[in-house]
Enzyme design. Structure first.
Site, short mmCIF file in Angstrom:
data_model
loop_
_atom_site.label_atom_id
_atom_site.label_comp_id
_atom_site.label_asym_id
_atom_site.label_seq_id
_atom_site.Cartn_x
_atom_site.Cartn_y
_atom_site.Cartn_z
CG ASN A 165 -6.96 9.92 -3.14
OD1 ASN A 165 -7.85 9.17 -3.52
ND2 ASN A 165 -5.74 9.90 -3.66
CB VAL B 151 -3.22 6.14 2.28
CG1 VAL B 151 -4.59 6.20 2.93
CG2 VAL B 151 -3.27 5.40 0.95
CE LYS C 97 7.83 -1.58 14.06
NZ LYS C 97 8.16 -0.27 14.64
CE1 TYR D 71 -5.16 -2.48 -8.88
CE2 TYR D 71 -5.40 -4.48 -10.15
CZ TYR D 71 -5.77 -3.69 -9.09
OH TYR D 71 -6.76 -4.11 -8.23
CE1 TYR E 78 6.04 -1.81 9.03
CE2 TYR E 78 6.86 -2.18 6.80
CZ TYR E 78 6.71 -1.35 7.91
OH TYR E 78 7.23 -0.08 7.89
NE ARG F 158 -13.55 -2.86 -12.43
CZ ARG F 158 -13.25 -2.84 -11.14
NH1 ARG F 158 -12.52 -3.80 -10.62
NH2 ARG F 158 -13.69 -1.87 -10.36
#
Length: 317
Positions: free
Chosen positions: A36, A61, A109, A149, A163, A190
């Protein structure tokens, strides 16, 4: 060719995602990139856009993900990954770890695809054991600023294992330790990009705390190889992938100054809340299961990375 493996890589325009795209294309796969572009950069993958075996979707997503046709593998690398990003967009960080992972597990799946999710050494928080093994449950502050995070990734691991156990989805979990190399964002906050960009601009290097906190830096090519091997393995449990060669941030800043040949000094600022004091992976499992360990020395990796940062910083001046 119809028998080509098809792989979806989320976060494809990011630092690690773009290198994954390169690797899977080199392995002869058809790659579908998705991003995105909140923290990704199309320049990281513009060299792939003319290829027939690469396609790109500009998509978030956390919204429903549908792709036509077969899908063999999913690599879920969509997420802000540096404190400067996830402190700025905390809700999106939580959503991509929770809703994004849920959507992609559902897609795996539905397609019968194997999915690898990118977790992080941050699931260990500010660790009370050293080095960190996969069996360590962590020391995380769930309501601190970094919790958005850390907990997003911890939830991601939990729903991935659910799952796997409940739906029988083929899942893999990689716990990524500090990684560096070309295509890192100069402004991602960072240590390595901050030190290199400051040194190249002739600025003093900013170290938080007293510089005694440690990190272990893995060159991106080594990391990508470890991730690929994990995907192709039979291991559903989390696996640390990183370089156990540990160094203090003060020593690291000195290395960058020496490498760039400049004469800046180090300035010290207060340590951010919940910043981990130590970070070093135990890679016993990766060695035993994947036959993997890092090969690129920090001296060589930093040399390659500096060449990249020179072009970026010079382009900004």
């Amino acid at each position: 060719m119809a028998d080509k493996k098809r792989v979806l890589i989320t976060g494809a325009a990011g630092f690690l995602g773009s290198h994954l795209c390169d690797r899977f294309l080199a392995e002869g796969c058809h790659v579908i990139g998705m991003d995105n572009l909140i923290t990704g950069d199309m320049r990281n993958i513009e060299h792939l856009m003319p290829r027939d075996d690469f396609e790109f979707y500009h998509h978030d997503v956390t919204k429903f993900v549908h792709l036509p046709g077969k899908l063999d593998y999913i690599m879920h690398f969509a997420s802000p990954a540096s404190p400067i990003d996830y402190l700025k967009i905390p809700i999106q960080t939580l959503k991509v770890g929770a809703m994004g992972t849920h959507n992609l597990l559902g897609l795996a799946k539905d397609k019968g695809a194997r999915i690898l999710v990118a977790s992080t050494s941050e699931v260990y928080g500010d660790p009370l054991i050293h080095p960190q093994t996969e069996e360590y449950w962590g020391n995380v502050n769930p309501i601190g600023p970094r919790g958005v995070y850390d907990e997003a990734k911890r939830f991601q691991e939990a729903i991935t294992m659910a799952y796997h156990r409940y739906h029988g989805v083929e899942t893999r979990i990689v716990r990524i330790f500090n990684t560096y190399g070309p295509r890192m964002r100069v402004d991602d906050g960072r240590a390595l990009p901050a030190f290199m960009s400051q040194a190249l601009r002739g600025e003093d290097l900013t170290v938080f705390g007293d510089g005694s906190q440690t990190r272990s830096f893995c060159y991106v090519d080594d990391l990508i190889d470890g991730i690929y091997r994990l995907l192709m393995s039979d291991c559903a449990d989390p696996v640390n992938v990183g370089n156990p060669d540990e160094i203090s941030l003060k020593e690291f800043a000195d290395e960058i100054i020496a490498l760039t040949g400049n004469r800046q000094k180090i300035v010290y600022h207060p340590l951010p809340q919940d910043d981990p004091k130590q970070r070093r992976p135990d890679i016993t499992k990766a060695k035993a299961i994947l036959g993997w360990e890092p090969k690129v020395s920090r001296t060589e990796g930093l040399r390659r990375t500096l060449e990249y940062f020179k072009t970026v910083v010079e382009g900004q001046q």
